[in-house]
Design an enzyme around this catalytic site. Sequence first.
Site, mmCIF file in Angstrom:
data_model
loop_
_atom_site.group_PDB
_atom_site.id
_atom_site.type_symbol
_atom_site.label_atom_id
_atom_site.label_comp_id
_atom_site.label_asym_id
_atom_site.label_seq_id
_atom_site.Cartn_x
_atom_site.Cartn_y
_atom_site.Cartn_z
ATOM 1 N N ASN A 1 0.862 -1.184 0.000
ATOM 2 C CA ASN A 1 0.000 0.000 0.000
ATOM 3 C C ASN A 1 0.895 1.230 0.000
ATOM 4 O OD1 ASN A 1 -1.845 2.006 0.457
ATOM 5 N ND2 ASN A 1 -2.489 1.291 2.486
ATOM 6 N N LYS B 1 0.118 4.250 -0.333
ATOM 7 C CA LYS B 1 -0.522 5.437 0.256
ATOM 8 C C LYS B 1 -0.237 6.676 -0.620
ATOM 9 C CE LYS B 1 -0.343 3.135 4.685
ATOM 10 N NZ LYS B 1 -0.311 3.216 6.125
ATOM 11 N N HIS C 1 -9.758 1.081 4.802
ATOM 12 C CA HIS C 1 -8.477 1.277 5.496
ATOM 13 C C HIS C 1 -8.688 2.211 6.683
ATOM 14 C CE1 HIS C 1 -4.389 2.492 6.365
ATOM 15 N NE2 HIS C 1 -4.006 1.399 5.734
ATOM 16 N N GLU D 1 -7.029 4.596 7.800
ATOM 17 C CA GLU D 1 -6.806 6.024 7.526
ATOM 18 C C GLU D 1 -8.039 6.643 6.883
ATOM 19 O OE1 GLU D 1 -3.090 5.467 5.453
ATOM 20 O OE2 GLU D 1 -2.199 4.839 7.356
ATOM 21 N N GLU E 1 -5.852 -5.278 10.189
ATOM 22 C CA GLU E 1 -4.845 -4.252 10.447
ATOM 23 C C GLU E 1 -5.162 -3.547 11.762
ATOM 24 O OE1 GLU E 1 -2.783 -2.970 6.561
ATOM 25 O OE2 GLU E 1 -4.449 -1.636 6.911
ATOM 26 N N GLY F 1 1.957 1.913 10.828
ATOM 27 C CA GLY F 1 2.912 3.026 10.739
ATOM 28 C C GLY F 1 3.578 3.371 12.061
ATOM 29 N N SER G 1 2.945 -2.462 10.272
ATOM 30 C CA SER G 1 4.387 -2.505 10.511
ATOM 31 C C SER G 1 5.037 -3.835 10.145
ATOM 32 C CB SER G 1 4.694 -2.123 11.967
ATOM 33 O OG SER G 1 4.257 -0.795 12.233
HETATM 34 P P1 PGA Z 1 2.504 0.058 7.687
HETATM 35 O O1 PGA Z 1 1.085 0.290 6.990
HETATM 36 O O2 PGA Z 1 3.081 -1.222 7.112
HETATM 37 O O3 PGA Z 1 3.326 1.260 7.332
HETATM 38 O O4 PGA Z 1 2.264 -0.070 9.154
HETATM 39 C C1 PGA Z 1 0.209 -0.775 6.749
HETATM 40 C C2 PGA Z 1 -1.061 -0.271 6.127
HETATM 41 O O5 PGA Z 1 -1.508 0.824 6.456
HETATM 42 O O6 PGA Z 1 -1.666 -0.964 5.273
#
Ligand code: PGA
Length: 255
Positions: A9, A11, A96, A98, A168, A174, A214
Amino acid sequence: MRKKIIAGNWKMNLTFAEAMALADNLLDENKNIDDVEVVLASPFIFLHPLINRIQSNPNFSIAAQNCSDKIKGAFTGEIAASMLASIGVEHVILGHSERRQLYGETNSMIAAKVDRALENGVFPIFCCGELLAERNNNIHFNVVKKQLEESLFHLTSNQIDECIIAYEPVWAIGTGVTASFEQAQEMHEFIRSTISSKYSKSIAEEISILYGGSVTPANASELFDGDDIDGALVGGASLKEKDFSDIIKAMLTKI
Ligand code: PGA
């Protein structure tokens, strides 16, 4: 056997040149990866050129990171699922955290997006997961169950079969903090058994459930030992060609 999937992803990162270079390097580095599907989830404007690029490698596919809950019309700035389908996008990330947290997406809005995607033959990568406070209050299973019920469980068996699920935990996204192997496997098993109760054991056994939060080359291998962990949705580490390729390799060693 369930499909093993490593999804990146990206982003809201990368310029056009950077995105194409990353894709080219990944395609070059991961030529013989039968049995693992690599999904690149890119910003909308890079989708079309990426689709042209991945034609050379049948193990790669492309995902959008969102789509509209509406069919078409006067919705400035939105992208319809039918538009994604019209350029050959195979998957779309929906729900997601976010999008939920920063853009106010609710379970019912996500359900409508899932419908728009499936109507157009675009396969959802449906994200679910609890906040840290919810885990600390021991309601993480209820939260994830509600997300599944309110955004996916209106689907028919044939439709849910076309979905990929990504667990997730929001506190792991993140942050550099990953769910432990036990926490991830336990939740994946719970998700599969919840699908089994609603649909059937055979449907639940067919659905790939990815872990996200992560994921790095350092923790991927242990996570992929989980019987119910069928791959990863990778954010930060998917922007680094070597790290992402190493995560793909970690999955290859389990097959
Ligand atoms: P990350 O993000 O690996 O940076 O923690 C995962 C995601 O948001 O899909």
